[in-house]
Design a protein around this motif. Structure first.
Motif, PDB file in Angstrom:
ATOM      1  N   ALA A 271       0.848  -1.209   0.000  1.00  0.00           N
ATOM      2  CA  ALA A 271       0.000   0.000   0.000  1.00  0.00           C
ATOM      3  C   ALA A 271       0.878   1.253   0.000  1.00  0.00           C
ATOM      4  O   ALA A 271       0.559   2.249  -0.672  1.00  0.00           O
ATOM      5  CB  ALA A 271      -0.915  -0.005   1.220  1.00  0.00           C
ATOM      6  N   THR A 272       1.981   1.212   0.734  1.00  0.00           N
ATOM      7  CA  THR A 272       2.906   2.345   0.758  1.00  0.00           C
ATOM      8  C   THR A 272       3.584   2.511  -0.597  1.00  0.00           C
ATOM      9  O   THR A 272       3.764   3.629  -1.087  1.00  0.00           O
ATOM     10  CB  THR A 272       3.965   2.150   1.861  1.00  0.00           C
ATOM     11  OG1 THR A 272       3.314   1.864   3.108  1.00  0.00           O
ATOM     12  CG2 THR A 272       4.823   3.394   2.022  1.00  0.00           C
ATOM     13  N   PHE A 273       3.967   1.400  -1.197  1.00  0.00           N
ATOM     14  CA  PHE A 273       4.603   1.423  -2.525  1.00  0.00           C
ATOM     15  C   PHE A 273       3.657   2.061  -3.552  1.00  0.00           C
ATOM     16  O   PHE A 273       4.077   2.919  -4.343  1.00  0.00           O
ATOM     17  CB  PHE A 273       4.946  -0.008  -2.935  1.00  0.00           C
ATOM     18  CG  PHE A 273       5.620  -0.134  -4.271  1.00  0.00           C
ATOM     19  CD1 PHE A 273       6.907   0.341  -4.462  1.00  0.00           C
ATOM     20  CD2 PHE A 273       4.973  -0.747  -5.332  1.00  0.00           C
ATOM     21  CE1 PHE A 273       7.541   0.212  -5.693  1.00  0.00           C
ATOM     22  CE2 PHE A 273       5.595  -0.880  -6.568  1.00  0.00           C
ATOM     23  CZ  PHE A 273       6.885  -0.400  -6.745  1.00  0.00           C
ATOM     24  N   ALA A 274       2.389   1.671  -3.526  1.00  0.00           N
ATOM     25  CA  ALA A 274       1.411   2.254  -4.459  1.00  0.00           C
ATOM     26  C   ALA A 274       1.210   3.734  -4.174  1.00  0.00           C
ATOM     27  O   ALA A 274       1.086   4.554  -5.097  1.00  0.00           O
ATOM     28  CB  ALA A 274       0.087   1.501  -4.349  1.00  0.00           C
ATOM     29  N   ARG A 275       1.185   4.100  -2.892  1.00  0.00           N
ATOM     30  CA  ARG A 275       1.023   5.507  -2.521  1.00  0.00           C
ATOM     31  C   ARG A 275       2.186   6.351  -3.049  1.00  0.00           C
ATOM     32  O   ARG A 275       1.997   7.519  -3.411  1.00  0.00           O
ATOM     33  CB  ARG A 275       0.948   5.608  -0.994  1.00  0.00           C
ATOM     34  CG  ARG A 275       0.926   7.030  -0.446  1.00  0.00           C
ATOM     35  CD  ARG A 275       0.940   7.029   1.079  1.00  0.00           C
ATOM     36  NE  ARG A 275       1.240   8.357   1.584  1.00  0.00           N
ATOM     37  CZ  ARG A 275       0.361   9.332   1.734  1.00  0.00           C
ATOM     38  NH1 ARG A 275      -0.909   9.125   1.417  1.00  0.00           N
ATOM     39  NH2 ARG A 275       0.724  10.513   2.201  1.00  0.00           N
ATOM     40  N   MET A 276       3.374   5.746  -3.137  1.00  0.00           N
ATOM     41  CA  MET A 276       4.548   6.464  -3.610  1.00  0.00           C
ATOM     42  C   MET A 276       4.687   6.418  -5.133  1.00  0.00           C
ATOM     43  O   MET A 276       5.708   6.836  -5.682  1.00  0.00           O
ATOM     44  CB  MET A 276       5.808   5.883  -2.950  1.00  0.00           C
ATOM     45  CG  MET A 276       5.854   6.086  -1.447  1.00  0.00           C
ATOM     46  SD  MET A 276       7.265   5.263  -0.627  1.00  0.00           S
ATOM     47  CE  MET A 276       8.631   6.270  -1.210  1.00  0.00           C
ATOM     48  N   GLY A 277       3.667   5.901  -5.788  1.00  0.00           N
ATOM     49  CA  GLY A 277       3.666   5.892  -7.252  1.00  0.00           C
ATOM     50  C   GLY A 277       4.132   4.604  -7.874  1.00  0.00           C
ATOM     51  O   GLY A 277       4.283   4.520  -9.108  1.00  0.00           O
ATOM     52  N   GLY A 278       4.364   3.575  -7.080  1.00  0.00           N
ATOM     53  CA  GLY A 278       4.832   2.294  -7.611  1.00  0.00           C
ATOM     54  C   GLY A 278       3.719   1.527  -8.306  1.00  0.00           C
ATOM     55  O   GLY A 278       2.537   1.668  -7.975  1.00  0.00           O
ATOM     56  N   ASP A 279       4.099   0.694  -9.254  1.00  0.00           N
ATOM     57  CA  ASP A 279       3.158  -0.134 -10.016  1.00  0.00           C
ATOM     58  C   ASP A 279       3.206  -1.554  -9.466  1.00  0.00           C
ATOM     59  O   ASP A 279       4.182  -2.281  -9.663  1.00  0.00           O
ATOM     60  CB  ASP A 279       3.543  -0.114 -11.501  1.00  0.00           C
ATOM     61  CG  ASP A 279       2.585  -0.929 -12.370  1.00  0.00           C
ATOM     62  OD1 ASP A 279       1.611  -1.484 -11.822  1.00  0.00           O
ATOM     63  OD2 ASP A 279       2.830  -1.019 -13.589  1.00  0.00           O
ATOM     64  N   LEU A 280       2.139  -1.976  -8.789  1.00  0.00           N
ATOM     65  CA  LEU A 280       2.099  -3.295  -8.175  1.00  0.00           C
ATOM     66  C   LEU A 280       2.062  -4.422  -9.205  1.00  0.00           C
ATOM     67  O   LEU A 280       2.370  -5.574  -8.885  1.00  0.00           O
ATOM     68  CB  LEU A 280       0.902  -3.416  -7.232  1.00  0.00           C
ATOM     69  CG  LEU A 280       0.942  -2.523  -5.988  1.00  0.00           C
ATOM     70  CD1 LEU A 280      -0.376  -2.604  -5.231  1.00  0.00           C
ATOM     71  CD2 LEU A 280       2.096  -2.919  -5.073  1.00  0.00           C
ATOM     72  N   ALA A 281       1.693  -4.104 -10.434  1.00  0.00           N
ATOM     73  CA  ALA A 281       1.636  -5.126 -11.484  1.00  0.00           C
ATOM     74  C   ALA A 281       3.017  -5.412 -12.083  1.00  0.00           C
ATOM     75  O   ALA A 281       3.216  -6.446 -12.726  1.00  0.00           O
ATOM     76  CB  ALA A 281       0.673  -4.688 -12.588  1.00  0.00           C
ATOM     77  N   GLU A 282       3.967  -4.524 -11.873  1.00  0.00           N
ATOM     78  CA  GLU A 282       5.302  -4.691 -12.443  1.00  0.00           C
ATOM     79  C   GLU A 282       6.083  -5.745 -11.662  1.00  0.00           C
ATOM     80  O   GLU A 282       6.206  -5.681 -10.440  1.00  0.00           O
ATOM     81  CB  GLU A 282       6.059  -3.355 -12.386  1.00  0.00           C
ATOM     82  CG  GLU A 282       7.414  -3.386 -13.064  1.00  0.00           C
ATOM     83  CD  GLU A 282       8.091  -2.028 -13.054  1.00  0.00           C
ATOM     84  OE1 GLU A 282       9.308  -1.980 -13.314  1.00  0.00           O
ATOM     85  OE2 GLU A 282       7.409  -1.018 -12.780  1.00  0.00           O
ATOM     86  N   ASN A 283       6.597  -6.740 -12.371  1.00  0.00           N
ATOM     87  CA  ASN A 283       7.340  -7.850 -11.743  1.00  0.00           C
ATOM     88  C   ASN A 283       6.544  -8.488 -10.611  1.00  0.00           C
ATOM     89  O   ASN A 283       7.109  -8.858  -9.567  1.00  0.00           O
ATOM     90  CB  ASN A 283       8.701  -7.372 -11.215  1.00  0.00           C
ATOM     91  CG  ASN A 283       9.610  -6.856 -12.303  1.00  0.00           C
ATOM     92  OD1 ASN A 283       9.660  -7.423 -13.392  1.00  0.00           O
ATOM     93  ND2 ASN A 283      10.316  -5.769 -12.014  1.00  0.00           N
ATOM     94  N   ALA A 284       5.239  -8.625 -10.806  1.00  0.00           N
ATOM     95  CA  ALA A 284       4.369  -9.076  -9.719  1.00  0.00           C
ATOM     96  C   ALA A 284       4.767 -10.454  -9.186  1.00  0.00           C
ATOM     97  O   ALA A 284       4.693 -10.702  -7.973  1.00  0.00           O
ATOM     98  CB  ALA A 284       2.921  -9.091 -10.195  1.00  0.00           C
ATOM     99  N   ARG A 285       5.190 -11.358 -10.046  1.00  0.00           N
ATOM    100  CA  ARG A 285       5.528 -12.718  -9.608  1.00  0.00           C
ATOM    101  C   ARG A 285       6.688 -12.711  -8.615  1.00  0.00           C
ATOM    102  O   ARG A 285       6.733 -13.535  -7.696  1.00  0.00           O
ATOM    103  CB  ARG A 285       5.869 -13.586 -10.823  1.00  0.00           C
ATOM    104  CG  ARG A 285       6.154 -15.027 -10.459  1.00  0.00           C
ATOM    105  CD  ARG A 285       6.292 -15.921 -11.679  1.00  0.00           C
ATOM    106  NE  ARG A 285       6.564 -17.294 -11.288  1.00  0.00           N
ATOM    107  CZ  ARG A 285       5.660 -18.147 -10.847  1.00  0.00           C
ATOM    108  NH1 ARG A 285       4.391 -17.779 -10.767  1.00  0.00           N
ATOM    109  NH2 ARG A 285       5.993 -19.379 -10.499  1.00  0.00           N
ATOM    110  N   ARG A 286       7.615 -11.776  -8.799  1.00  0.00           N
ATOM    111  CA  ARG A 286       8.776 -11.695  -7.911  1.00  0.00           C
ATOM    112  C   ARG A 286       8.371 -11.494  -6.465  1.00  0.00           C
ATOM    113  O   ARG A 286       9.092 -11.903  -5.540  1.00  0.00           O
ATOM    114  CB  ARG A 286       9.671 -10.540  -8.372  1.00  0.00           C
ATOM    115  CG  ARG A 286      10.829 -10.227  -7.457  1.00  0.00           C
ATOM    116  CD  ARG A 286      11.596  -9.010  -7.940  1.00  0.00           C
ATOM    117  NE  ARG A 286      12.640  -8.612  -7.006  1.00  0.00           N
ATOM    118  CZ  ARG A 286      13.385  -7.537  -7.135  1.00  0.00           C
ATOM    119  NH1 ARG A 286      13.221  -6.750  -8.182  1.00  0.00           N
ATOM    120  NH2 ARG A 286      14.301  -7.245  -6.224  1.00  0.00           N
TER     121      ARG A 286
END
Length: 405
Positions: A271-286
Motif C-alpha cells: 500500500a505504501t509502494f502504491a502511494r509512492m507511485g509504484g506499479d504493483l503489477a510490475e514484476n508481480a511474480r517476484r
C-alpha cells in the motif's frame, strides 16, 4: 534510554543474557553491539530532524520520494562496487590490478559520500509514507500522532548465528554478529560449534531488525524495503501488546508473530509502494510468497525437512545429517544456491509459517484468519490480545463459526 531498553528486549530472548553460551563462546570477537549502534545512529538522526524543522529546509513530498529512489540506487551501486573491489584484491597480481583497485576505491568513496548525504531524507520519506498508510488503517491516536512512531534506519544489517540441537530441529540460541561476516569465517564458527559443543549451527543474513529505530536493508528494491519496514514496525507495535510480549514463550507464538508480520507487512508495504507511485503489477511474480513463486523448491524443502525429522525421531542423527547433505547437493545442482542445509537452517527459517522450510500448520491458519477481516488494520488489531497458540485457535474457530451462520 527507554528506546535502547526496548531495542534490547526486541532482539534478544528472555533469560540470563550474561551467561557464556556456546554461540557466545565461539563468536564473541564478531559480536554486533547494539549499544554502539545506538550511539552511532542516535545523534545523526536527531540532528537531521532539527535541520528539517528550519523553514525552507524540508523537501517537498515529490522531492523526498525521488530521494528514496536515488538513495536505494546509490546503495546498490555501492554494494556492487565493494564486491568488485574485493574481487580485484583477491585476484591482484600486478601494478595494473593495484591501479584499478585505487580508481574503484575513489568511485566507491564518492558513492558512499552521496549515500550518507541522502540517507536521512530517504529515511524520513519512508517513515512519512508508511505512517500515512498506518493512519489510514486506523492506527492514529490523535492528529498526526502514531504510537509507536515509524522510525527506521537504513544500513548494513548484522548477521545472525542460530544453533539447534543435532537430535532434533529446535532452536537453542541466536546471536547477532557483525555485518558481512566472511563466508570462510561463517563456516569456521559453524564447525567449531559442531565439534566443541555438539550443536548444529548456521550463520545467516537479515533483511531487517526490530530494534528501535528499526534497522532496514538498503540494497533491496523499494517495494521489498517498504515491506521490511512495515514488518519490523509491526514487531515494535506488538511489543506493547500481549501478542508481541509472548513472542518468546513458545515456538508456536514466535511462528504466529512472524507469520502475521509477514502477511500484514506485505500488505502495508505494498500500500505504501502504491502511494509512492509504484506499479504493483510490475514484476508481480517476484513478490509472491515463495511457495507460490517456486512450488518445486517448496516441495523439495518440505520433503527434506519431513524426512530429516523422521530420521531424527528414530535416533538416526548421522543418517539425517548425511541425508540433508545429499539433498543440499541435489538442490545446488538444480540451481538453488544454498550455502548449507542442516538442523539449524530449518530451525532458523522454519519460524516463518509461510517459509518453504516450514511444516507447521500455522502459516495456513494465519492466512485463513486474515480472510475474516476487511482491512489489514482490523486483522492486526484482532491479534493484539492473543497470548497463546490455543487462544489463537479459539479465535480462529469463532470466526469460522460466524462465517457458517
Amino acid at each position: 534510554m527507554a528506546a535502547f531498553a526496548l531495542a534490547v528486549l526486541l532482539v534478544l530472548p528472555s533469560g540470563d543474557r550474561l551467561h557464556i553460551t556456546p554461540a557466545l563462546d565461539v563468536s564473541s570477537e564478531h559480536a554486533f553491539s547494539l549499544v554502539q549502534w545506538h550511539i552511532t545512529n542516535f545523534f545523526g538522526k536527531w540532528a537531521h530532524l532539527l535541520r528539517e524543522a528550519i523553514p525552507g529546509q524540508r523537501p517537498t513530498r515529490e522531492e523526498r520520494i525521488a530521494i528514496v529512489d536515488e538513495y536505494l540506487q546509490t546503495s546498490r551501486l555501492a554494494e556492487k562496487e565493494e564486491r568488485l573491489i574485493e574481487g580485484r584484491i583477491a585476484r591482484a597480481g600486478g601494478a595494473n590490478s593495484a591501479k584499478g583497485a585505487v580508481i574503484s576505491r575513489e568511485y566507491l568513496d564518492e558513492l558512499l559520500g552521496l549515500q550518507r548525504g541522502l540517507r536521512p531524507k530517504a529515511e524520513e520519506a519512508v517513515e512519512s509514507e508508511l505512517s500515512a498508510v498506518l493512519h489510514g488503517q486506523g492506527f492514529g491516536l490523535w492528529g498526526d500522532a502514531l504510537f509507536p512512531p515509524v522510525d527506521i534506519r537504513f544500513g548494513q544489517l548484522p548477521t545472525i548465528i542460530v544453533t539447534s540441537r543435532r537430535d532434533k530441529i529446535a532452536r537453542v540460541e541466536r546471536r547477532l554478529l557483525r555485518p558481512e561476516l566472511e563466508y570462510i569465517e561463517r563456516g569456521r564458527l559453524e564447525d567449531e560449534l559442531f565439534e566443541k559443543h555438539d550443536l548444529s549451527a548456521i550463520v545467516g543474513n537479515l533483511a531487517g531488525l526490530s530494534t528501535y529505530p528499526t534497522l532496514v536493508t538498503d540494497t533491496d528494491s523499494l517495494r521489498s524495503v517498504l515491506r521490511t519496514a512495515a514488518h519490523e514496525w509491526l514487531h515494535v507495535y506488538w511489543f506493547f501488546r500481549p501478542f508481541g510480549q509472548t513472542f518468546w514463550l513458545s515456538e508456536e507464538m514466535a511462528t504466529l508473530n512472524e507469520t502475521a508480520a509477514d502477511i500484514a507487512g506485505r500488505e502495508l508495504g505494498d500500500a505504501t509502494f502504491a502511494r509512492m507511485g509504484g506499479d504493483l503489477a510490475e514484476n508481480a511474480r517476484r513478490y509472491l510468497p515463495q511457495e507460490e513463486r517456486d512450488p518445486r523448491f517448496t516441495r523439495m524443502m518440505r520433503e527434506t525437512r519431513q524426512r530429516a525429522e523422521e530420521l531424527l525421531a528414530e535416533g538416526k542423527v548421522h543418517e539425517a545429517e548425511e541425508y540433508m547433505k545429499e539433498r543440499w547437493w541435489q538442490m545446488r545442482l538444480g540451481g538453488y544456491g544454498l550455502r548449507k542445509l542442516n538442523q539449524a537452517y530449518f530451525a532458523m527459517h522454519g519460524i516463518y509459517g509461510e517459509s518453504v522450510t516450514s511444516v507447521s500448520p500455522i502459516g495456513d491458519e494465519v492466512a485463513e484468519f486474515r480472510t475474516y477481516f476487511a482491512s489489514t488494520g482490523e486483522f492486526i488489531r484482532a491479534l493484539n490480545g492473543v497470548s497463546t497458540y490455543g487462544e489463537f485457535l479459539r479465535r480462529l474457530g469463532e470466526r469460522r463459526e460466524e462465517r457458517r451462520k
